[in-house]
Design an enzyme around this catalytic site. Structure first.
Site, PDB file in Angstrom:
ATOM      1  N   HIS A 258      16.309  -8.257 -26.503  1.00  0.00           N
ATOM      2  CA  HIS A 258      14.724  -7.639 -26.608  1.00  0.00           C
ATOM      3  C   HIS A 258      14.406  -6.185 -26.596  1.00  0.00           C
ATOM      4  O   HIS A 258      13.877  -5.747 -27.267  1.00  0.00           O
ATOM      5  CB  HIS A 258      13.802  -8.565 -25.862  1.00  0.00           C
ATOM      6  CG  HIS A 258      14.182 -10.045 -25.915  1.00  0.00           C
ATOM      7  ND1 HIS A 258      13.376 -10.887 -26.939  1.00  0.00           N
ATOM      8  CD2 HIS A 258      14.859 -11.042 -24.959  1.00  0.00           C
ATOM      9  CE1 HIS A 258      13.868 -12.081 -26.841  1.00  0.00           C
ATOM     10  NE2 HIS A 258      14.601 -12.249 -25.530  1.00  0.00           N
TER      11      HIS A 258
HETATM   12  O1  RIB Z   1      10.246 -11.778 -23.733  1.00  0.00           O
HETATM   13  C1  RIB Z   1      11.224 -11.074 -23.609  1.00  0.00           C
HETATM   14  C2  RIB Z   1      11.015 -10.150 -22.511  1.00  0.00           C
HETATM   15  O2  RIB Z   1      10.748 -10.579 -21.160  1.00  0.00           O
HETATM   16  C3  RIB Z   1      12.051  -8.938 -22.166  1.00  0.00           C
HETATM   17  O3  RIB Z   1      11.385  -7.739 -21.886  1.00  0.00           O
HETATM   18  C4  RIB Z   1      12.714  -9.327 -21.037  1.00  0.00           C
HETATM   19  O4  RIB Z   1      13.289  -8.218 -20.047  1.00  0.00           O
HETATM   20  C5  RIB Z   1      11.613 -10.073 -20.373  1.00  0.00           C
HETATM   21  O5  RIB Z   1      10.965  -8.945 -19.442  1.00  0.00           O
END
Ligand code: RIB
Ligand code: CA
Length: 312
Positions: free
Chosen positions: A240
């Site tokens: 992500h």
């Molecule tokens: O939903 C994904 C996010 O939540 C990413 O930033 C992961 O590191 C968590 O923080």
């Protein structure tokens, strides 16, 4: 080539760690500062975890401690995917002589943004608490920081914490609402695009076989999440937080649309939902965001593999 100066605000975090290693490895970028926020793990872990990456990368990027709790909500962390220590329960040593800076994240970010006269790019990969505190304390911050690139939210994807809300927004909806209303332009890398950017188990095996410190750490710290997610039937672990980093350097790997985006902070079911006008007749008053929707997985994952493998 003129490098883009960046500041990363992270809840380090396994995919935050991959994002920081990628930003370090990309020659188009220059990391000016790092700050830690509570999210995946408490601040007491995300701050030292961010310092630990300096030792892994052989760097001494300044790291500034941020918020210990969301603006209003009680902190809810994400041990399921990030382990008890926030790094997939992988032990990474602290730097031999760690520099613990007194200046808090929001003050250091503001001073640095002013010094860079609007050139600094802010990449936020965790809850937006530190940014909201900076905006509250320094209302002129958007003059020096006209754009922020975030991992957070979703347009049509739904949520990964609740059916409506993605973790970073859900963890501190009030902070996210303040950022989207701040006047800064938001490049929003939400779940619509980030879920396309996943490592498969084979990708991690390849990184480990490469024998580099960055590759071995990436495999190790993502193994817990990989096991959990593949058991759910997913193809792998989404990187992500690397999306806003890679978007800044290679927007051509992505598809995005301008939209109005605001955050629900009162919904009993939809609290933390990023509401976009991408598909609706009625439109918000302004296009305050670039909503990133698609990515070229081969190019994205190929760049991540190359980047983390540069850390010997
Ligand atoms: O939903 C994904 C996010 O939540 C990413 O930033 C992961 O590191 C968590 O923080
Ligand atoms: Ca994160």
């Amino acid at each position: 080539m003129k490098k883009i100066p960046i500041w990363m605000d992270c809840d380090t975090g396994t995919d935050d760690a991959v994002a920081i290693m990628t930003a370090h490895a990309l020659e188009e970028l220059e990391i000016i500062g790092l700050s830690s926020v509570c999210g995946n793990a408490p601040q007491a872990l995300t701050y030292p975890n961010t310092l630990r990456l300096n030792r892994l990368m052989g760097t001494d990027y300044p790291v500034y401690r941020g918020a210990e709790a969301p603006l209003l909500k009680k902190l809810e962390t994400a041990e399921t995917f990030h382990g008890k220590n926030g790094l997939g329960d992988v032990e990474l040593p602290l730097p031999e002589n760690p520099v613990y800076r007194e200046e808090r994240a929001w003050d250091a970010l503001y001073e640095t943004a002013k010094a860079y006269k609007g050139e600094l790019k802010l990449i936020a990969t965790g809850p937006l608490t530190n940014i909201a505190i900076a905006l509250g304390k320094y209302p002129d911050l958007p003059e020096y920081l006209p754009e922020i690139l975030i991992m957070g939210g979703s347009a049509a994807f739904g949520g990964n914490v609740t059916p409506a809300a993605e973790f970073n927004i859900y963890a501190d909806p009030e902070a996210a609402a303040a950022v989207f209303k701040s006047g800064m332009h938001v490049v929003m890398c939400g779940l619509d695009v980030t879920m396309q950017g996943y490592f498969t188990p084979e990708d991690l095996d390849e990184l480990e076989a490469g024998g580099t410190a960055g590759g071995r750490f990436t495999k190790a710290c993502l193994s817990k999440a990989m096991k959990a997610l593949t058991q759910f039937g997913l193809p792998g672990v989404a990187m992500h937080d690397s999306c806003p980093v890679v978007y800044l350097v290679h927007p051509e790997y992505f598809e995005a649309e301008e939209a109005g985006v605001y955050v629900e902070t009162r919904g009993s079911i939809t609290n933390g939902k990023t509401v976009t006008d991408l598909y609706s007749d009625k439109q918000f008053d302004k296009k305050n965001a670039t909503v990133v929707l698609k990515l070229d997985r081969d190019k994205f994952i190929g760049l991540l593999k190359k980047s983390v493998s540069k850390i010997k």
